[in-house]
Design an enzyme around this catalytic site. Sequence first.
Site, PDB file in Angstrom:
ATOM      1  N   GLY A  25      25.730  48.386 -59.332  1.00  6.51           N
ATOM      2  CA  GLY A  25      26.187  46.995 -59.346  1.00  6.51           C
ATOM      3  C   GLY A  25      25.175  46.105 -58.653  1.00  6.51           C
ATOM      4  O   GLY A  25      23.968  46.295 -58.796  1.00  6.51           O
ATOM      5  N   ASP A  82      33.337  49.429 -51.492  1.00  7.87           N
ATOM      6  CA  ASP A  82      33.767  50.204 -50.325  1.00  7.87           C
ATOM      7  C   ASP A  82      35.068  50.967 -50.587  1.00  7.87           C
ATOM      8  O   ASP A  82      35.213  52.116 -50.191  1.00  7.87           O
ATOM      9  CB  ASP A  82      33.916  49.278 -49.116  1.00  7.87           C
ATOM     10  N   GLN A  85      34.724  54.402 -52.336  1.00  4.62           N
ATOM     11  CA  GLN A  85      33.786  55.398 -51.806  1.00  4.62           C
ATOM     12  C   GLN A  85      34.445  56.722 -51.424  1.00  4.62           C
ATOM     13  O   GLN A  85      33.835  57.781 -51.557  1.00  4.62           O
ATOM     14  CB  GLN A  85      32.998  54.796 -50.637  1.00  4.62           C
ATOM     15  N   HIS A 107      26.824  49.570 -46.251  1.00  7.52           N
ATOM     16  CA  HIS A 107      27.780  48.927 -45.336  1.00  7.52           C
ATOM     17  C   HIS A 107      28.528  50.081 -44.669  1.00  7.52           C
ATOM     18  O   HIS A 107      28.810  51.091 -45.309  1.00  7.52           O
ATOM     19  CB  HIS A 107      28.711  48.009 -46.134  1.00  7.52           C
ATOM     20  N   ASP A 190      29.669  42.518 -39.420  1.00  8.20           N
ATOM     21  CA  ASP A 190      29.697  42.075 -40.818  1.00  8.20           C
ATOM     22  C   ASP A 190      31.090  41.558 -41.181  1.00  8.20           C
ATOM     23  O   ASP A 190      31.247  40.478 -41.749  1.00  8.20           O
ATOM     24  CB  ASP A 190      29.294  43.239 -41.727  1.00  8.20           C
ATOM     25  N   SER A 251      21.708  11.278 -38.640  1.00 10.37           N
ATOM     26  CA  SER A 251      21.618  10.001 -37.919  1.00 10.37           C
ATOM     27  C   SER A 251      22.098  10.160 -36.475  1.00 10.37           C
ATOM     28  O   SER A 251      22.800  11.116 -36.139  1.00 10.37           O
ATOM     29  CB  SER A 251      22.475   8.954 -38.629  1.00 10.37           C
TER      30      SER A 251
HETATM   31  P1  NAD Z   1      29.421  45.939 -56.890  1.00  9.44           P
HETATM   32  O1  NAD Z   1      30.859  45.743 -57.105  1.00  9.44           O
HETATM   33  O2  NAD Z   1      28.452  44.882 -57.307  1.00  9.44           O
HETATM   34  O3  NAD Z   1      28.950  47.258 -57.634  1.00  9.44           O
HETATM   35  C1  NAD Z   1      29.607  48.469 -57.521  1.00  9.44           C
HETATM   36  C2  NAD Z   1      29.242  49.405 -58.664  1.00  9.44           C
HETATM   37  O4  NAD Z   1      29.999  50.597 -58.531  1.00  9.44           O
HETATM   38  C3  NAD Z   1      29.539  48.847 -60.046  1.00  9.44           C
HETATM   39  O5  NAD Z   1      28.466  49.184 -60.904  1.00  9.44           O
HETATM   40  C4  NAD Z   1      30.803  49.588 -60.458  1.00  9.44           C
HETATM   41  O6  NAD Z   1      30.878  49.753 -61.853  1.00  9.44           O
HETATM   42  C5  NAD Z   1      30.623  50.918 -59.763  1.00  9.44           C
HETATM   43  N1  NAD Z   1      31.894  51.598 -59.480  1.00  9.44           N
HETATM   44  C6  NAD Z   1      33.086  51.049 -59.168  1.00  9.44           C
HETATM   45  N2  NAD Z   1      34.019  51.994 -58.948  1.00  9.44           N
HETATM   46  C7  NAD Z   1      33.389  53.185 -59.108  1.00  9.44           C
HETATM   47  C8  NAD Z   1      33.812  54.527 -59.032  1.00  9.44           C
HETATM   48  N3  NAD Z   1      35.076  54.844 -58.717  1.00  9.44           N
HETATM   49  N4  NAD Z   1      32.890  55.489 -59.278  1.00  9.44           N
HETATM   50  C9  NAD Z   1      31.610  55.172 -59.600  1.00  9.44           C
HETATM   51  N5  NAD Z   1      31.158  53.919 -59.681  1.00  9.44           N
HETATM   52  C10 NAD Z   1      32.029  52.933 -59.439  1.00  9.44           C
HETATM   53  O7  NAD Z   1      29.240  46.327 -55.345  1.00  9.44           O
HETATM   54  P2  NAD Z   1      28.089  45.864 -54.320  1.00  9.44           P
HETATM   55  O8  NAD Z   1      28.342  44.447 -53.921  1.00  9.44           O
HETATM   56  O9  NAD Z   1      26.756  46.249 -54.851  1.00  9.44           O
HETATM   57  O10 NAD Z   1      28.483  46.761 -53.060  1.00  9.44           O
HETATM   58  C11 NAD Z   1      28.043  48.092 -52.921  1.00  9.44           C
HETATM   59  C12 NAD Z   1      27.919  48.400 -51.444  1.00  9.44           C
HETATM   60  O11 NAD Z   1      26.941  47.527 -50.882  1.00  9.44           O
HETATM   61  C13 NAD Z   1      29.204  48.171 -50.646  1.00  9.44           C
HETATM   62  O12 NAD Z   1      29.263  49.150 -49.639  1.00  9.44           O
HETATM   63  C14 NAD Z   1      28.976  46.799 -50.025  1.00  9.44           C
HETATM   64  O13 NAD Z   1      29.718  46.611 -48.836  1.00  9.44           O
HETATM   65  C15 NAD Z   1      27.495  46.865 -49.748  1.00  9.44           C
HETATM   66  N6  NAD Z   1      26.811  45.589 -49.584  1.00  9.44           N
HETATM   67  C16 NAD Z   1      26.999  44.568 -50.464  1.00  9.44           C
HETATM   68  C17 NAD Z   1      26.310  43.374 -50.296  1.00  9.44           C
HETATM   69  C18 NAD Z   1      26.473  42.236 -51.261  1.00  9.44           C
HETATM   70  O14 NAD Z   1      26.083  41.111 -50.932  1.00  9.44           O
HETATM   71  N7  NAD Z   1      27.007  42.433 -52.463  1.00  9.44           N
HETATM   72  C19 NAD Z   1      25.428  43.222 -49.222  1.00  9.44           C
HETATM   73  C20 NAD Z   1      25.209  44.292 -48.364  1.00  9.44           C
HETATM   74  C21 NAD Z   1      25.922  45.466 -48.554  1.00  9.44           C
HETATM   75 MG    MG Z   2      29.871  41.300 -45.492  1.00  5.07          MG
END
Ligand code: NAD
Ligand code: MG
Length: 333
Positions: A25, A82, A85, A107, A190, A251
Amino acid sequence: MKVYSDDEVSGEALQNQRIAIIGYGSQGRAHAQNLRDSGYDVVAGVRKGGKGWIHARADKIDTAEPEQAVEGADLIAVLTPDMAQEQVWKEIIAPKAKKGAALMFAHGFTIHYGRVQPREDMDVILVAPKGPGDLVRREFVRGRGVPALFAVKQDATGTARARAMAYAKGIGGAAGGLIETTFAEETETDLFGEQAVLCGGAKELVMAGYQTLVDAGYQPEVAYFECMHELKLIVDLFYEGGVSKMHDFISETAKYGAVVSGPRVITEETRARMREVLKDIQSGNFARDWILENQAGKPRYTAMLNADRQHPIEKTGAALRERMAWLKTPTNA
Ligand code: NAD
Ligand code: MG
């Protein structure tokens, strides 16, 4: 506190190691491409025909079914949402991960709140870029990087820290400035930041300000400009040069109003509430509620999100933004 730059961090620890990206993602897509372009061996674990698979193929990233990707991997990056996971760990990673593999998160939530207890033979590490995936990719392509945090929870191989740093370097996190933290600090700060200040606090401040003006009889459109639209100008000044830059650019009247009235709005009571929010994060109460909410199918969450979406400021704003031609051709792409 030390901030590592790119030339202080080695990519050595991940040479000849295979990295499996699970979850393609926002973060997964950026990490996979940046790591590949940094010369690392990357495979995306995605279901054939799914959205992740389609994106990975479009990005020319090697793909495999998630189980196969995990099986051959020296480092497994868990980049699913999250809340997914725990299941991904149980069903895909735990049965297949090889001895001594590193389990990596972007995260700390899952590990910090004990949702997953990784095997003792595995390294458990964190690399958290301080920005969304598209920025992590865009900055990397420009030869720069988004700052990142890294942490080690479990070092089974003696190379956990080196691998975390090498991964961070590979996604551009060292070019952007790399800082060491702990899972607890990353997770709690966070969550606090997004709840009290960025997403929760800022949203409520804007809506309350708007409502105050509208209730006092002012036009909603004018209230929208003052309380939401112009916030961007202020945030840009914070971003570029902190509170001082804002004071340099507004200002004298705005500055005087800011210093006398700001503390009338954010009071000792607000700070006490912030400490309560932090306590709920530290105690695990927030995490427990969020997990239960997910298990129940998110009824409360959905209702509260809908209430936000239906707030009058949303209708007023949508109509005004229709006329803002520059929003239709973003300049920061
Ligand atoms: P996202 O929702 O963009 O992507 C998640 C991906 O996982 C998607 O491709 C989805 O299809 C896939 N997915 C969903 N359920 C699944 C499952 N059961 N099995 C396999 N794949 C599955 O998520 P993201 O924003 O990239 O977040 C991912 C991690 O990164 C999280 O831990 C988040 O906290 C962390 N994070 C996100 C950001 C941000 O700004 N988006 C920043 C820092 C850290
Ligand atoms: Mg955050």
